[in-house]
Motif scaffolding. Structure first.
Motif, PDB file in Angstrom:
ATOM      1  N   LEU A  14      30.777  30.828  -5.867  1.00 14.65           N
ATOM      2  CA  LEU A  14      29.797  30.223  -6.771  1.00 14.65           C
ATOM      3  C   LEU A  14      29.464  31.165  -7.926  1.00 14.65           C
ATOM      4  O   LEU A  14      28.960  30.731  -8.963  1.00 14.65           O
ATOM      5  CB  LEU A  14      28.515  29.845  -6.019  1.00 14.65           C
ATOM      6  CG  LEU A  14      28.491  28.415  -5.466  1.00 14.65           C
ATOM      7  CD1 LEU A  14      29.487  28.275  -4.332  1.00 14.65           C
ATOM      8  CD2 LEU A  14      27.111  28.045  -4.970  1.00 14.65           C
ATOM      9  N   GLY A  15      29.714  32.441  -7.728  1.00 14.79           N
ATOM     10  CA  GLY A  15      29.579  33.397  -8.831  1.00 14.79           C
ATOM     11  C   GLY A  15      28.168  33.815  -9.181  1.00 14.79           C
ATOM     12  O   GLY A  15      27.981  34.684 -10.029  1.00 14.79           O
ATOM     13  N   GLY A  16      27.167  33.217  -8.595  1.00  8.71           N
ATOM     14  CA  GLY A  16      25.787  33.607  -8.908  1.00  8.71           C
ATOM     15  C   GLY A  16      24.801  32.593  -8.357  1.00  8.71           C
ATOM     16  O   GLY A  16      25.207  31.535  -7.863  1.00  8.71           O
ATOM     17  N   PRO A  17      23.495  32.899  -8.444  1.00  9.97           N
ATOM     18  CA  PRO A  17      22.493  32.018  -7.838  1.00  9.97           C
ATOM     19  C   PRO A  17      22.390  30.651  -8.519  1.00  9.97           C
ATOM     20  O   PRO A  17      22.091  29.654  -7.865  1.00  9.97           O
ATOM     21  CB  PRO A  17      21.179  32.803  -7.989  1.00  9.97           C
ATOM     22  CG  PRO A  17      21.429  33.816  -9.056  1.00  9.97           C
ATOM     23  CD  PRO A  17      22.895  34.101  -9.058  1.00  9.97           C
ATOM     24  N   ASP A  18      22.655  30.594  -9.826  1.00 12.13           N
ATOM     25  CA  ASP A  18      22.435  29.332 -10.558  1.00 12.13           C
ATOM     26  C   ASP A  18      23.306  28.190 -10.034  1.00 12.13           C
ATOM     27  O   ASP A  18      22.887  27.032 -10.014  1.00 12.13           O
ATOM     28  CB  ASP A  18      22.706  29.529 -12.055  1.00 12.13           C
ATOM     29  CG  ASP A  18      21.713  30.514 -12.663  1.00 12.13           C
ATOM     30  OD1 ASP A  18      20.681  30.776 -11.999  1.00 12.13           O
ATOM     31  OD2 ASP A  18      21.985  31.035 -13.758  1.00 12.13           O
ATOM     32  N   ALA A  19      24.532  28.548  -9.603  1.00  8.56           N
ATOM     33  CA  ALA A  19      25.453  27.505  -9.154  1.00  8.56           C
ATOM     34  C   ALA A  19      24.960  26.813  -7.876  1.00  8.56           C
ATOM     35  O   ALA A  19      25.423  25.712  -7.546  1.00  8.56           O
ATOM     36  CB  ALA A  19      26.836  28.101  -8.930  1.00  8.56           C
ATOM     37  N   PHE A  20      24.005  27.438  -7.147  1.00  4.30           N
ATOM     38  CA  PHE A  20      23.480  26.767  -5.956  1.00  4.30           C
ATOM     39  C   PHE A  20      22.742  25.474  -6.320  1.00  4.30           C
ATOM     40  O   PHE A  20      22.577  24.595  -5.483  1.00  4.30           O
ATOM     41  CB  PHE A  20      22.573  27.709  -5.145  1.00  4.30           C
ATOM     42  CG  PHE A  20      23.359  28.475  -4.106  1.00  4.30           C
ATOM     43  CD1 PHE A  20      23.690  27.883  -2.896  1.00  4.30           C
ATOM     44  CD2 PHE A  20      23.805  29.757  -4.352  1.00  4.30           C
ATOM     45  CE1 PHE A  20      24.444  28.556  -1.948  1.00  4.30           C
ATOM     46  CE2 PHE A  20      24.556  30.446  -3.419  1.00  4.30           C
ATOM     47  CZ  PHE A  20      24.881  29.849  -2.214  1.00  4.30           C
ATOM     48  N   ARG A  21      22.314  25.379  -7.603  1.00  2.57           N
ATOM     49  CA  ARG A  21      21.662  24.140  -8.070  1.00  2.57           C
ATOM     50  C   ARG A  21      22.642  22.962  -7.931  1.00  2.57           C
ATOM     51  O   ARG A  21      22.248  21.873  -7.528  1.00  2.57           O
ATOM     52  CB  ARG A  21      21.232  24.348  -9.530  1.00  2.57           C
ATOM     53  CG  ARG A  21      20.430  23.247 -10.132  1.00  2.57           C
ATOM     54  CD  ARG A  21      19.038  23.109  -9.521  1.00  2.57           C
ATOM     55  NE  ARG A  21      18.634  21.695  -9.600  1.00  2.57           N
ATOM     56  CZ  ARG A  21      18.208  20.975  -8.571  1.00  2.57           C
ATOM     57  NH1 ARG A  21      18.088  21.498  -7.379  1.00  2.57           N
ATOM     58  NH2 ARG A  21      17.882  19.715  -8.730  1.00  2.57           N
ATOM     59  N   LEU A  22      23.934  23.228  -8.202  1.00  2.00           N
ATOM     60  CA  LEU A  22      24.950  22.168  -8.065  1.00  2.00           C
ATOM     61  C   LEU A  22      25.044  21.696  -6.616  1.00  2.00           C
ATOM     62  O   LEU A  22      25.187  20.513  -6.317  1.00  2.00           O
ATOM     63  CB  LEU A  22      26.334  22.682  -8.494  1.00  2.00           C
ATOM     64  CG  LEU A  22      26.544  23.106  -9.942  1.00  2.00           C
ATOM     65  CD1 LEU A  22      27.963  23.623 -10.124  1.00  2.00           C
ATOM     66  CD2 LEU A  22      26.295  21.910 -10.863  1.00  2.00           C
ATOM     67  N   LEU A  23      24.948  22.676  -5.700  1.00  4.52           N
ATOM     68  CA  LEU A  23      25.037  22.351  -4.272  1.00  4.52           C
ATOM     69  C   LEU A  23      23.788  21.591  -3.802  1.00  4.52           C
ATOM     70  O   LEU A  23      23.874  20.672  -2.993  1.00  4.52           O
ATOM     71  CB  LEU A  23      25.226  23.629  -3.438  1.00  4.52           C
ATOM     72  CG  LEU A  23      26.678  24.044  -3.196  1.00  4.52           C
ATOM     73  CD1 LEU A  23      27.441  24.193  -4.478  1.00  4.52           C
ATOM     74  CD2 LEU A  23      26.759  25.308  -2.368  1.00  4.52           C
ATOM     75  N   GLU A  24      22.640  21.998  -4.352  1.00  2.53           N
ATOM     76  CA  GLU A  24      21.386  21.295  -3.998  1.00  2.53           C
ATOM     77  C   GLU A  24      21.467  19.831  -4.408  1.00  2.53           C
ATOM     78  O   GLU A  24      21.023  18.945  -3.679  1.00  2.53           O
ATOM     79  CB  GLU A  24      20.195  21.943  -4.707  1.00  2.53           C
ATOM     80  CG  GLU A  24      19.688  23.187  -4.004  1.00  2.53           C
ATOM     81  CD  GLU A  24      18.755  23.999  -4.886  1.00  2.53           C
ATOM     82  OE1 GLU A  24      18.167  23.444  -5.835  1.00  2.53           O
ATOM     83  OE2 GLU A  24      18.639  25.214  -4.624  1.00  2.53           O
ATOM     84  N   GLU A  25      22.040  19.590  -5.595  1.00  2.00           N
ATOM     85  CA  GLU A  25      22.142  18.203  -6.084  1.00  2.00           C
ATOM     86  C   GLU A  25      23.047  17.372  -5.177  1.00  2.00           C
ATOM     87  O   GLU A  25      22.727  16.235  -4.835  1.00  2.00           O
ATOM     88  CB  GLU A  25      22.670  18.181  -7.520  1.00  2.00           C
ATOM     89  CG  GLU A  25      21.587  18.496  -8.520  1.00  2.00           C
ATOM     90  CD  GLU A  25      22.129  18.698  -9.926  1.00  2.00           C
ATOM     91  OE1 GLU A  25      23.268  18.276 -10.208  1.00  2.00           O
ATOM     92  OE2 GLU A  25      21.396  19.302 -10.745  1.00  2.00           O
ATOM     93  N   LEU A  26      24.166  17.974  -4.756  1.00  8.05           N
ATOM     94  CA  LEU A  26      25.075  17.245  -3.858  1.00  8.05           C
ATOM     95  C   LEU A  26      24.387  17.014  -2.502  1.00  8.05           C
ATOM     96  O   LEU A  26      24.448  15.910  -1.940  1.00  8.05           O
ATOM     97  CB  LEU A  26      26.386  18.023  -3.670  1.00  8.05           C
ATOM     98  CG  LEU A  26      27.404  17.417  -2.720  1.00  8.05           C
ATOM     99  CD1 LEU A  26      27.808  16.002  -3.150  1.00  8.05           C
ATOM    100  CD2 LEU A  26      28.666  18.278  -2.603  1.00  8.05           C
ATOM    101  N   ALA A  27      23.709  18.061  -2.012  1.00 10.33           N
ATOM    102  CA  ALA A  27      23.017  17.946  -0.723  1.00 10.33           C
ATOM    103  C   ALA A  27      21.953  16.852  -0.790  1.00 10.33           C
ATOM    104  O   ALA A  27      21.811  16.041   0.135  1.00 10.33           O
ATOM    105  CB  ALA A  27      22.393  19.286  -0.332  1.00 10.33           C
ATOM    106  N   GLU A  28      21.220  16.819  -1.897  1.00  8.85           N
ATOM    107  CA  GLU A  28      20.157  15.827  -2.065  1.00  8.85           C
ATOM    108  C   GLU A  28      20.746  14.416  -2.076  1.00  8.85           C
ATOM    109  O   GLU A  28      20.246  13.514  -1.409  1.00  8.85           O
ATOM    110  CB  GLU A  28      19.455  16.098  -3.386  1.00  8.85           C
ATOM    111  CG  GLU A  28      17.985  15.712  -3.379  1.00  8.85           C
ATOM    112  CD  GLU A  28      17.353  16.141  -4.694  1.00  8.85           C
ATOM    113  OE1 GLU A  28      17.196  17.361  -4.896  1.00  8.85           O
ATOM    114  OE2 GLU A  28      17.057  15.255  -5.512  1.00  8.85           O
TER     115      GLU A  28
END
Ligand code: FAD
Length: 343
Positions: free
Chosen positions: A233-247
């Motif tokens: 993911l290369g950094g913390p910001d990309a976890f937002r993409l994962l949160e959106e998919l999880a949601e």
């Protein structure tokens, strides 16, 4: 002159049966309780003995039926208003009373916050040991009937199998998600026995005034969908993409240790040997290479989908479906598609 060390031999033949502590909150059992009943059934069958369960709480009668359906031959229930919320003293006293009366040879608890507290409190009072946080449980048949309780040791570099040869009961806490519950069988029959609490509210020093739920906490162990990300993911910001998919999928976010160690996400999200062992219906491994320390925590997922730009990544050996490509293109497209299909 040599001093011979005398090891006293006890007769533990009066101790028989496997006892599982069924942990519940607000009348809902933790899934680890049913997973432990499944493993307890396997151990009890190997020892040709009976499987018992104990449920303690406020309104928990229905859980006795559930425990039988998940494999128990006999269920002890103790129901009282002062037992509604877990408190160490009354629960540990009751468990010790039961152990004294029933004399099980093995007692197992989930390695949850409550299970660890309760098992530890009991072990300090009984003349026996406790193996914490086990990931494998087996037994030796007659005549030793020893519990073989295994767990990672020496900074997780090797597995240690711990025996309690001299005392009974043999006790262990076991990780959630490691063992498989038996399929629920409503036709099974079992005995239900009541246990009387000898403590009243006045005897309990600790008072529960209120419960405040931690809104930020994530329950990986009970999640049906986990969207996990790693160093890719290369950094913390990309976890937002994962949160959106999880949601979009009604799931939660997990992570590899590399992402946690980098400080991109909290340790409560970590899956693997030093994180949580999970058993969801669906597990996304995104930008995760598939190191053994990660896969031991997620390989029991029903369906694994891996997204990785390296087609040789070991995670593809565990995945049921693999997508080779850049996660920054694939994840947003996947989220969009999931949302579109839900509309
Ligand atoms: P990497 O191995 O670096 O993999 C990153 C992956 O991302 C690579 O496969 C790469 O191809 C892919 N990638 C990069 N960019 C992209 C992109 N744009 N799109 C798609 N894919 C991309 N690890 C755990 O996870 N959990 C544990 O509990 C754990 N416990 C451990 C205990 C011990 C004692 C030790 C020694 C190690 C432990 N580890 C644990 C660490 C483990 O060995 C690995 O180092 C770790 O899992 C690697 O994390 P990762 O897969 O995220 O990173």
């Amino acid at each position: 002159m040599t001093d011979a060390v005398q090891v006293q031999e006890y007769d533990w033949s009066g101790y028989r049966g496997v006892l599982i502590y069924v942990e519940q909150r607000e009348g809902r059992a933790k899934p680890v309780s049913w997973q432990l009943l499944g493993q307890g059934r396997r151990l009890a069958d190997k020892l040709h003995t009976h499987l018992m369960a104990v449920v303690i709480g406020g309104q928990i009668e229905h859980l006795a039926k559930d425990a039988v359906a998940y494999g128990a031959d006999r269920v002890y229930i103790c129901e009282a208003p002062e037992l509604r919320d877990y408190r160490t003293r009354p629960y540990s006293r009751l468990m010790m009373q039961l152990i004294e009366e029933v004399k099980p040879e093995i007692v197992l608890f989930g390695a949850t916050a409550t299970g660890r507290d309760l098992a530890g409190a009991i072990a300090t009072h009984l003349p026996t040991g406790l193996t914490a946080d086990t990931t494998e449980l087996d037994v030796e048949p007659d005549p030793s009937r020893l519990l073989l309780a295994s767990r990672p040791a020496f900074s997780e570099k090797m597995m240690a199998t711990i025996l309690c040869k001299q005392y009974r009961p043999q006790m262990a806490t076991a990780r959630a998600g490691v063992f498989e519950a038996l399929p629920r069988d409503n036709q099974r029959s079992g005995e239900v026995l009541r246990l009387e609490s000898r403590m009243g509210e006045d005897d309990i020093a600790a008072k529960v005034l209120d419960f405040v739920r931690d809104q930020t906490s994530v329950n990986l162990e009970e999640a049906e969908v986990i969207v996990a990300g790693g160093r890719g993911l290369g950094g913390p910001d990309a976890f937002r993409l994962l949160e959106e998919l999880a949601e979009a999928m009604g799931g939660v976010v997990g992570a590899s240790r590399a992402a946690v160690d980098a400080g991109w996400i909290g340790h409560e999200h970590q899956v693997g040997q030093t994180g949580y062992t999970v058993r969801p219906k669906l597990y996304f491994a995104i930008g995760i290479s598939g190191a053994v320390q990660h896969t031991v925590g997620m390989s029991n997922a029903e369906l694994i989908i891996a997204i990785n730009k390296d087609k040789e990544a070991p995670i593809f050996q565990f995945a049921h479906y693999g997508i080779v490509g850049d996660l920054f293109q694939i994840v947003p497209a996947l989220t969009e598609e999931v949302k579109r299909r839900k509309l």
